[in-house]
Design a protein around this motif. Structure first.
Motif, PDB file in Angstrom:
ATOM      1  N   PRO A   1     -84.332 -68.063  14.521  1.00  0.00           N
ATOM      2  CA  PRO A   1     -84.111 -68.508  15.906  1.00  0.00           C
ATOM      3  C   PRO A   1     -82.638 -68.728  16.250  1.00  0.00           C
ATOM      4  O   PRO A   1     -82.273 -68.794  17.424  1.00  0.00           O
ATOM      5  CB  PRO A   1     -84.886 -69.832  15.976  1.00  0.00           C
ATOM      6  N   HIS A   2     -81.784 -68.854  15.230  1.00  0.00           N
ATOM      7  CA  HIS A   2     -80.372 -69.176  15.463  1.00  0.00           C
ATOM      8  C   HIS A   2     -79.453 -67.996  15.161  1.00  0.00           C
ATOM      9  O   HIS A   2     -78.231 -68.123  15.244  1.00  0.00           O
ATOM     10  CB  HIS A   2     -79.955 -70.358  14.577  1.00  0.00           C
ATOM     11  N   LEU A   3     -80.043 -66.853  14.814  1.00  0.00           N
ATOM     12  CA  LEU A   3     -79.258 -65.728  14.314  1.00  0.00           C
ATOM     13  C   LEU A   3     -78.231 -65.233  15.325  1.00  0.00           C
ATOM     14  O   LEU A   3     -77.057 -65.041  14.990  1.00  0.00           O
ATOM     15  CB  LEU A   3     -80.202 -64.581  13.914  1.00  0.00           C
ATOM     16  N   GLN A   4     -78.652 -65.010  16.548  1.00  0.00           N
ATOM     17  CA  GLN A   4     -77.743 -64.449  17.546  1.00  0.00           C
ATOM     18  C   GLN A   4     -76.616 -65.423  17.894  1.00  0.00           C
ATOM     19  O   GLN A   4     -75.473 -65.006  18.113  1.00  0.00           O
ATOM     20  CB  GLN A   4     -78.524 -64.052  18.807  1.00  0.00           C
ATOM     21  N   ARG A   5     -76.938 -66.703  17.945  1.00  0.00           N
ATOM     22  CA  ARG A   5     -75.912 -67.683  18.288  1.00  0.00           C
ATOM     23  C   ARG A   5     -74.794 -67.711  17.249  1.00  0.00           C
ATOM     24  O   ARG A   5     -73.627 -67.909  17.573  1.00  0.00           O
ATOM     25  CB  ARG A   5     -76.536 -69.064  18.415  1.00  0.00           C
TER      26      ARG A   5
ATOM     27  N   SER B   1     -81.461 -67.151  -4.467  1.00  0.00           N
ATOM     28  CA  SER B   1     -82.841 -67.564  -4.148  1.00  0.00           C
ATOM     29  C   SER B   1     -82.924 -68.337  -2.840  1.00  0.00           C
ATOM     30  O   SER B   1     -84.030 -68.585  -2.343  1.00  0.00           O
ATOM     31  CB  SER B   1     -83.413 -68.412  -5.291  1.00  0.00           C
ATOM     32  N   HIS B   2     -81.774 -68.701  -2.273  1.00  0.00           N
ATOM     33  CA  HIS B   2     -81.770 -69.479  -1.026  1.00  0.00           C
ATOM     34  C   HIS B   2     -81.085 -68.745   0.123  1.00  0.00           C
ATOM     35  O   HIS B   2     -80.725 -69.371   1.115  1.00  0.00           O
ATOM     36  CB  HIS B   2     -81.103 -70.840  -1.255  1.00  0.00           C
ATOM     37  N   VAL B   3     -80.907 -67.456  -0.013  1.00  0.00           N
ATOM     38  CA  VAL B   3     -80.362 -66.669   1.093  1.00  0.00           C
ATOM     39  C   VAL B   3     -81.467 -66.455   2.120  1.00  0.00           C
ATOM     40  O   VAL B   3     -82.524 -65.889   1.791  1.00  0.00           O
ATOM     41  CB  VAL B   3     -79.829 -65.310   0.596  1.00  0.00           C
ATOM     42  N   PRO B   4     -81.294 -66.899   3.366  1.00  0.00           N
ATOM     43  CA  PRO B   4     -82.360 -66.736   4.370  1.00  0.00           C
ATOM     44  C   PRO B   4     -82.707 -65.271   4.596  1.00  0.00           C
ATOM     45  O   PRO B   4     -81.818 -64.417   4.701  1.00  0.00           O
ATOM     46  CB  PRO B   4     -81.746 -67.359   5.636  1.00  0.00           C
ATOM     47  N   ALA B   5     -83.985 -64.981   4.669  1.00  0.00           N
ATOM     48  CA  ALA B   5     -84.435 -63.599   4.853  1.00  0.00           C
ATOM     49  C   ALA B   5     -83.917 -62.999   6.154  1.00  0.00           C
ATOM     50  O   ALA B   5     -83.634 -61.803   6.238  1.00  0.00           O
ATOM     51  CB  ALA B   5     -85.965 -63.548   4.822  1.00  0.00           C
ATOM     52  N   ALA B   6     -83.757 -63.846   7.176  1.00  0.00           N
ATOM     53  CA  ALA B   6     -83.323 -63.347   8.486  1.00  0.00           C
ATOM     54  C   ALA B   6     -81.911 -62.787   8.455  1.00  0.00           C
ATOM     55  O   ALA B   6     -81.499 -62.067   9.361  1.00  0.00           O
ATOM     56  CB  ALA B   6     -83.401 -64.472   9.522  1.00  0.00           C
TER      57      ALA B   6
ATOM     58  N   LEU C   1     -79.141 -58.948  10.507  1.00  0.00           N
ATOM     59  CA  LEU C   1     -77.813 -58.708  11.082  1.00  0.00           C
ATOM     60  C   LEU C   1     -77.424 -57.242  10.989  1.00  0.00           C
ATOM     61  O   LEU C   1     -76.567 -56.761  11.723  1.00  0.00           O
ATOM     62  CB  LEU C   1     -76.752 -59.551  10.364  1.00  0.00           C
ATOM     63  N   GLY C   2     -78.045 -56.530  10.044  1.00  0.00           N
ATOM     64  CA  GLY C   2     -77.742 -55.106   9.887  1.00  0.00           C
ATOM     65  C   GLY C   2     -76.419 -54.837   9.210  1.00  0.00           C
ATOM     66  O   GLY C   2     -75.854 -53.746   9.335  1.00  0.00           O
TER      67      GLY C   2
END
Length: 485
Positions: free
Chosen positions: A87-91, A131-136, A140-141
């Motif tokens: 939900p915060h990726l674009q920001r 192991s804690h890198v967010p999948a989202a 970002l590509g």
């Protein structure tokens, strides 16, 4: 929102800590459900990208367990984001893309919880980070394989400086590198020539081959070579053997001009200074460093703890001097923490920021010019595959004639758990103890960032000798590798 365990950690921290309103806590209850080490985040510099309502909890956790919050991603060792990043990726896209481009580890808040609660965990454990890198983050590509390492951009900047300020030297370096490669490619032809009339060629002066007078200036040698090479190139019908002799004559004269000493006439025809030798050493060195990762994978925290004991025993503390410097034109340069840390360790203090930055810029110019002399092709967007960090550049200056060849540079690597020692060819011997102390520089590497190591003012400015350093490393069974110039 931040999960309950993180709030629990804040409420259960055994040491005084500052809340979001910057007021100290009156009392601190005993710790529960976490390891005893309240300094487990020591040297962690967190760049926090979470919701405003969660920011203070994350920042205060960092501080409570020995870490720091930084306001610039350049100086961060870790970028901390919500576990549910989507939900915060674009920001945060711009900050995240910059973080990935700089090689900074991006981790969810749950990473922070695991580091401070799980026994034996370390903030420098790559497996724990991964192991804690967010999948989202993958959305970002950004193709990590195509992201340039920070040292690539730094080399490009120095290449631009050399092209602008020393164009003739750059041209000569490119020409020399091309000639060396051409001679290596022509080795079979040259060996065949040795079995024939090569003795007659060996007695022919290089000045005669090039058609210049003895004692000709470097500019005259270059001009003569260019003209003769254009006319005698095999692509234009010239003899490959004669063209190789022309190239060898040019290298002989330019080497004599640069070194001030004559190249022996009876030396082997292909005895040229070759960067391939250094490249091979660098490859072997990288293989050794990578073996540390495999060996220390499960007990990294223990090895890092031993490093800390060595630093405490030597009274060496961390001094973070940032990562931004300016070049001769006043243009901002990022990712300069390696050279700034070297400068801080060399000067012994950072009270005068201007002097610190000038010294760091000098180190950058000397080191990267040496790299580009050996590899002009690295001035573009790619460097050798075995270059993994700024410290690998030191291979190219250890046997030089300048200041860096008189130093020992010691790098405490928190990622591998080992220590890398680069000893210059002209480092003072044991009979010159005070010079040894003055010429030993110590820095620390954490993921994506270098920090200076030095003695606080109250401990004096004395530094250990290399022998004292090795004694401490052996005492605590810390693995180290010495690379000599």
């Amino acid at each position: 929102p931040i999960s309950p365990p993180l709030f629990c950690m804040l409420q259960c921290c055994p040491q005084p800590w500052y809340r979001g309103n910057s007021e100290p806590a009156a009392e601190t209850p005993p710790a529960r459900n976490r390891k005893a080490d309240s300094r487990v985040l020591k040297d962690v510099l967190g760049y926090v990208l979470v919701e405003p309502g969660d920011f203070h909890a994350v920042r205060d956790t960092l501080q409570a367990f020995g870490g720091q919050h930084v306001s610039d991603v350049d100086n961060a060792t870790h970028v901390i984001v919500p576990d549910d990043l989507a939900p915060h990726l674009q920001r945060h896209r711009s900050d995240l893309e910059m973080s990935l481009a700089m090689g900074k580890p991006v981790v969810g808040v749950s990473w922070l919880e695991d580091v401070v609660t799980a026994a034996g965990s370390s903030p420098w454990d790559k497996h724990l980070v991964d192991s804690h890198v967010p999948a989202a983050l993958a959305d970002l590509g950004v193709d990590q394989t195509s992201v340039s390492q920070p040292f690539v951009g730094s080399l490009q900047e120095t290449w631009g400086f050399l092209v602008r300020e020393h164009p003739e030297d750059v041209e000569a370096g490119q020409m020399r590198r091309a000639i060396e490669q051409s001679l290596l490619d022509s080795a079979i032809t040259l060996r065949k020539d040795r079995r024939g009339d090569s003795q007659n060629f060996r007695q022919e002066a290089p000045e005669k081959v090039l058609g210049v007078a003895r004692g000709a200036k470097l500019e005259q040698v270059r001009a003569a070579y260019k003209e003769k090479a254009r006319l005698s190139h095999p692509d234009r019908g010239g003899s490959p053997e004669a063209f190789c002799r022309l190239q060898q004559a040019y290298l002989t004269l330019t080497t004599e001009k640069a070194s001030g000493s004559k190249v022996p006439d009876n030396g082997p025809l292909l005895a040229l200074p070759s960067p391939e030798d250094r490249d091979f050493e660098l490859k072997e060195h990288r293989a050794l460093i990578e073996s540390w990762f495999e060996k220390h994978g499960e007990d990294l925290a223990q090895h890092v703890e031993r490093q800390e004991l060595v630093l405490e025993g030597l009274a060496l503390a961390v001094f973070d001097v940032g990562s931004i410097n300016r070049n001769e034109q006043g243009e901002e340069m990022r990712n300069q923490c390696f050279y700034l840390s070297l400068a801080r360790s060399y000067l012994g203090s950072s009270d005068r920021r201007e002097l610190l930055e000038e010294t760091a810029l000098h180190f950058k110019r000397v080191v990267e010019a040496a790299v580009l002399v050996a590899h002009p092709d690295w001035g573009g967007s790619r460097v050798g595959e075995h270059v993994q960090a700024f410290s690998d550049f030191l291979f190219f200056v250890l046997d030089s004639r300048g200041l860096l060849s008189e130093l020992v540079i010691v790098i405490f690597d928190s990622v591998s758990g080992g220590v890398e020692i680069y000893r210059g060819k002209h480092y003072p011997g044991p009979e010159r103890e005070e010079e040894q102390r003055a010429n030993l520089l110590t820095i620390k590497y954490v993921p994506g960032h270098y920090q200076a190591l030095g003695r606080p003012a109250e401990c004096g400015h004395g530094r250990p000798t290399l022998a004292e350093l090795q004694q401490r490393l052996d005492e605590y069974s810390v693995l180290y590798v010495i690379t000599d110039g």
